[in-house]
Design an enzyme around this catalytic site. Structure first.
Site, PDB file in Angstrom:
ATOM      1  N   ASP A   1       0.867  -1.180   0.000  1.00 48.72           N
ATOM      2  CA  ASP A   1       0.000   0.000   0.000  1.00 48.72           C
ATOM      3  C   ASP A   1       0.905   1.232   0.000  1.00 48.72           C
ATOM      4  O   ASP A   1       2.129   1.132   0.141  1.00 48.72           O
ATOM      5  CB  ASP A   1      -0.946  -0.028   1.205  1.00 48.72           C
TER       6      ASP A   1
HETATM    7  C1  BGC Z   1      -5.071   3.168   0.390  1.00 49.90           C
HETATM    8  C2  BGC Z   1      -5.290   2.171  -0.720  1.00 49.90           C
HETATM    9  C3  BGC Z   1      -5.189   2.859  -2.060  1.00 49.90           C
HETATM   10  C4  BGC Z   1      -3.844   3.535  -2.156  1.00 49.90           C
HETATM   11  C5  BGC Z   1      -3.586   4.194  -3.505  1.00 49.90           C
HETATM   12  C6  BGC Z   1      -3.834   4.020   0.177  1.00 49.90           C
HETATM   13  O1  BGC Z   1      -3.769   5.065   1.072  1.00 49.90           O
HETATM   14  O2  BGC Z   1      -4.994   2.481   1.612  1.00 49.90           O
HETATM   15  O3  BGC Z   1      -6.541   1.542  -0.549  1.00 49.90           O
HETATM   16  O4  BGC Z   1      -5.413   1.936  -3.086  1.00 49.90           O
HETATM   17  O5  BGC Z   1      -3.745   4.506  -1.146  1.00 49.90           O
HETATM   18  O6  BGC Z   1      -4.304   5.339  -3.653  1.00 49.90           O
END
Ligand code: BGC
Length: 714
Positions: A264
C-alpha cells in the site's frame, strides 16, 4: 509478446532497470518534461531513475497518460511501457453508489455491471489496473473504510468480491481493451483495526483469519484477480508488508496466487515507523524478502534494493520483475502502450448516467415507514437540511468524479409533481440555531418534511475514524426541533457507515438510507421517495443501537452465557447494563412499498449425506399492488461444533422481483460445502450432525423452519 521474448527482455535488463520496474510513483514526478519535483527531490534521486520505474498511480486525464507514456518511451533505454494504476472504486468519472451501498443490493450482477462500466470509463482515460475490490471483512462502523467494504457477512462478501473482479477483468484482458486488471486489497486484516482507528494494530487468531478474512481474497483470486495489495496493519505482530508467512505461506502457497503483490501507499518505508526496520535499507530488505513485488510511493526499493541484491536473491528479483512484465504483457501494453486511451471527450456518458441512476435506486435502504412514503402528488413538501442541496454525495473515493455534475436531492425533487420548498445549509458539521429556527418556521404547516442529513465525504473513508457514529448534535437538534411543529418527518440519510440513530429515530416516521449514492443520487432518491421506484436495498451492516456495541456482527458467537427471553434482565449473562445487545436495524433488513410473505415451505428431505444436497422450496407472495423486489435469506446454525460457531450464518439468498399481488415459488439448495467451517487444523470441513435452518427477510426476522441432519457417509 511470447514468453520467450519476455525472458530475453529480462536478460537484457540491468539491475537498476529491474529494480525500477518494482517502483510505482505518482504522475507529478513527470511534470515539466521529467524534471524532478515533489518528494523525488526530497529523496535525492537522479532523473535517470525516473525513466526506469515500472508504474504510475493516480493520473487524472487521458492527455496526462498519453504525454507521460510518450515521454517515458522516448527516454527510457528499453522502452518498457509504464503500467498505470488508480483507485477506480465505484466509478471513474460517472460515480456509482459506494461499495457498502452496492452490497445492499445483495446482487452480484449489479456489482459486476458497475465494475464493467467503470472499467470502460477508466480505460478510456488510460488506466490499466484498479485498486479494487476491497475485500476486507468489517464489523466496526467507527472505521471510515467500511464504506469501501461489502459489509459484515463473509458469504455475501465472497460473492460480491468475485463479481467485482469479473466485471473489471471480463473474459480476456488482452483482447478487451475496455477492461481493467483488478487488484484486491488489503491483505489482510485491515478491517479489524483496534478501536476502529485507521492504520491501527490488528491481532487476529489463525482460525479467525482463515474463517472470515481470507475467503473474500480467495474468491477474488479464484476469479482471476491479477494483483494483491498488502495492508498497512500488523498481523501476528508483523506488518503485512514485511510478513513473510502471510505472503509466502498463505498468499502464494495456500491461495496459489501467481500475480503481482504490491504494497500500500508508502507502506514499505512505514516499516520504520512500525519500528521493525531501522532505516529504508532494512525496510526494503524486509519487504522484498517477504515478497512485495512493487513498492508503492516510497523510494525504499529505488534507493536501496541494489545494495541488497546478491547472488542469493537475484532470482527473486527476476521473479518479481517477470511478474510485472507478465502483467504488462497480459494487458497488451508491449503492442499498444496507449491501450484503451481515447482522445475523445467523454460524452458525459449519458448511458452510464442512466445505469448510475438505476443502480442507485437499488442501493437505498428503507429503514422505517409509518405510512408516510411514498409521497403523494401535490403534497406540500419541505426539503430541509445540510444534504438538501448538497452535491457532496459522491463519496470519499470519487477523485475524478465532478461534484458539480452530481444531482442533489433538491435537483431530483424539483422535477416531481409536489409543492416543494427547499432550505439547504452548507455541508459540514455546522448548523446554527438561527438556521434551525428558520427550518422550524418552514416545516410548520407542510404535509411532509424531508430532512436530508448525514455525513460529509470527508467524514468517511480512509483516515476518517470516529468514536461517535451518530449524527452531529446540530443535526439531531434540527430533527427534534422540527418534530415539535410537524410529526410527518422523513429522514433521508447520506452516510458511508452505519449511523447510530437511537436518539432520533422516534421523532421521525420514515428513514431512507441514501448512502453516498453517486452522480445520479438525486434522481434516484426522488424516484424512490415518489414511489416511481420501490426501495429494495438490505443492510449489509447492522446499524447498532450504540457505538459501544461495536465491533458487532449478527453472526457473533453464542458465548457461555447467552442472553435469551427468560434471562433477559439477569446479571451474570453476556449483555450490557445500559443497552440491549441487538442492533437497532439488523443485517439484511430493509423495507419496501410491497408487502412480502413466505408461505408453504417444503424440504426435499431432512437428512442428507456425502455429496447430496437438500432443497428448500418456498412461495414468496407480494400481498399488495406495488411491484417490488426483495431478498429471501437462508441462515443456518450448526448445533454442536468443534470450534464455537456463530448463532446464525447467512448461507444462501435469492433476490426476486414480484408484480403486485403476484407470487413465485423459489428453491434453495444446500450441500455439505455450504456447511463447512474452519477447524483447529485450519482446514475447512463439515461436522456430521444437526443444523437449524432459518428463513426470512433479515438476520433477526428469519424464523426457524426446521432442523436438518448431515452425515459424512452412511
Ligand atoms: C489506500 C489504498 C489505495 C492507495 C492508492 C492508500 O492510502 O490504503 O486503498 O489503493 O492509497 O491510492
Amino acid at each position: 509478446m511470447e514468453q520467450l521474448e519476455l525472458l530475453e527482455l529480462l536478460n537484457e535488463m540491468t539491475i537498476d532497470e529491474k529494480i525500477g520496474q518494482l517502483v510505482q510513483l505518482t504522475p507529478d514526478f513527470f511534470s515539466e518534461g521529467g524534471e524532478i519535483t515533489g518528494p523525488m527531490q526530497k529523496w535525492n534521486l537522479e532523473s535517470e531513475k525516473l525513466y526506469q520505474i515500472g508504474s504510475i498511480l493516480g493520473t487524472h486525464t487521458s492527455e496526462q497518460v498519453y504525454s507521460i507514456q510518450q515521454d517515458y518511451l522516448k527516454k527510457s533505454r528499453l522502452s518498457i511501457p509504464l503500467i498505470f494504476m488508480a483507485d477506480v472504486i465505484h466509478g471513474y468519472e460517472t460515480i456509482f453508489p459506494i461499495p457498502l451501498a452496492l452490497a445492499a443490493t445483495f446482487d452480484e450482477a449489479i456489482v459486476e455491471k458497475m465494475a464493467e462500466l467503470s472499467a470502460k470509463e477508466a480505460t478510456e482515460a488510460g488506466i490499466h489496473v484498479t485498486f479494487s475490490p476491497m475485500a476486507d471483512y468489517v464489523k466496526d462502523a467507527r472505521w471510515g473504510r467500511v464504506l469501501e467494504s461489502n459489509g459484515e457477512d463473509v458469504t455475501l462478501s465472497n460473492a460480491l468480491t468475485k463479481a467485482y473482479v469479473k466485471g473489471y477483468q471480463g473474459e480476456d484482458l488482452s483482447k478487451d481493451k475496455n477492461r481493467l486488471a483488478s487488484c484486491v486489497k488489503h491483505f489482510i486484516g485491515y478491517g479489524a483495526a483496534e478501536g476502529g482507528r485507521d492504520y491501527n494494530t490488528v491481532d487476529l487468531s489463525d482460525i479467525e483469519i482463515a474463517q472470515n478474512y481470507l475467503p473474500p481474497f480467495e474468491a477474488a483470486i479464484d476469479a482471476g484477480a491479477e494483483l494483491v495489495m498488502t495492508s498497512f496493519n500488523t498481523v501476528h505482530g508483523i506488518p503485512s508488508t514485511a510478513n513473510t508467512s502471510l505472503i509466502q505461506k498463505i498468499l502464494r502457497k495456500q491461495l496459489n496466487f501467481k500475480g503481482v503483490v504490491i504494497s500500500d501507499w508508502a507502506a514499505v518505508v512505514e516499516l520504520i515507523a512500525h519500528r521493525v526496520a531501522e532505516d529504508k535499507k532494512e525496510a526494503a530488505l524486509l519487504a522484498f524478502s517477504a515478497g512485495i513485488d512493487m513498492d508503492m510511493m516510497s523510494d525504499s526499493y529505488l534507493s536501496n534494493l541494489k545494495e541488497i541484491i546478491n547472488n542469493k536473491n537475484k532470482e527473486k528479483l527476476d521473479e518479481a520483475v517477470l511478474r510485472i512484465l507478465n502483467l504488462k504483457n497480459k494487458l497488451g501494453l508491449f503492442e499498444d502502450p496507449y491501450r484503451g486511451l481515447t482522445k475523445k471527450e467523454f460524452d458525459k456518458n449519458k448511458n452510464l448516467r442512466i445505469s448510475a441512476c438505476e443502480i442507485a435506486e437499488k442501493c437505498s435502504v428503507l429503514l422505517k415507514n409509518e405510512n408516510i412514503l411514498p409521497l403523494i402528488k401535490n403534497q406540500k413538501v419541505a426539503l430541509i437540511g445540510p444534504k438538501a442541496k448538497s452535491r457532496d454525495i459522491l463519496g470519499a473515493w470519487s477523485w475524478i468524479g465532478d461534484k458539480e455534475e452530481a444531482v442533489s436531492l433538491s435537483d431530483g425533487l424539483q422535477k416531481k409533481d409536489i409543492e416543494l420548498s427547499v432550505l439547504g445549509f452548507q455541508d459540514g458539521r455546522e448548523l446554527s440555531d438561527k438556521n434551525i429556527k428558520k427550518a422550524v418556521r418552514l416545516a410548520e404547516g407542510q404535509d411532509i418534511v424531508i430532512l436530508a442529513v448525514g455525513e460529509t465525504s470527508q467524514e468517511t473513508g480512509e483516515a476518517a475514524s470516529l468514536t461517535n457514529i451518530n449524527l452531529t448534535r446540530n443535526q439531531e437538534k434540527l430533527i427534534m426541533e422540527v418534530s415539535k411543529v410537524n410529526k410527518n418527518i422523513v429522514l433521508v440519510l447520506f452516510n458511508g457507515r452505519p449511523v447510530e440513530l437511537s436518539s432520533i429515530e422516534c421523532f421521525v416516521k420514515g428513514i431512507l438510507v441514501a448512502w453516498f449514492p453517486g452522480t445520479e443520487g438525486g434522481h434516484a432518491l426522488a424516484n424512490l421517495l415518489m414511489g416511481e421506484a420501490n426501495p429494495q436495498g438490505k443492510l449489509p451492516m447492522s446499524f447498532p443501537r450504540a457505538v459501544g456495541q461495536l465491533p458487532y456482527t449478527y453472526a457473533h458467537l453464542s458465548t457461555g452465557r447467552p442472553q435469551n427471553e427468560e434471562n433477559k434482565n439477569q446479571k451474570y449473562i453476556s449483555r450490557y447494563m445500559d443497552e440491549e445487545t441487538t442492533p437497532l436495524y439488523p443485517f439484511g433488513f430493509g423495507l419496501s412499498y410491497s408487502d412480502f410473505e413466505l408461505q408453504d415451505i417444503k424440504f426435499s428431505k431432512k437428512k442428507f449425506k456425502g455429496n447430496e444436497s437438500i432443497s428448500i422450496d418456498v412461495t414468496v407472495k407480494n400481498k399488495n399492488m406495488n411491484s417490488g423486489s426483495t431478498v429471501i435469506q437462508l441462515y443456518s446454525q450448526d448445533i454442536v461444533t468443534t470450534v464455537a460457531r456463530p448463532v446464525r450464518e447467512l448461507k444462501k439468498w435469492i433476490k426476486i422481483d414480484l408484480l403486485g399481488h403476484d407470487e413465485k415459488r423459489i428453491s434453495f439448495s444446500l450441500t455439505e460445502r455450504d456447511l463447512r467451517y474452519v477447524h483447529p487444523n485450519l482446514k475447512s470441513k463439515v461436522d456430521s450432525g444437526k443444523f437449524n435452518l432459518y428463513l426470512g427477510f433479515d438476520s433477526l426476522d428469519a424464523k426457524i423452519i426446521g432442523t436438518v441432519e448431515y452425515h459424512e457417509s452412511n
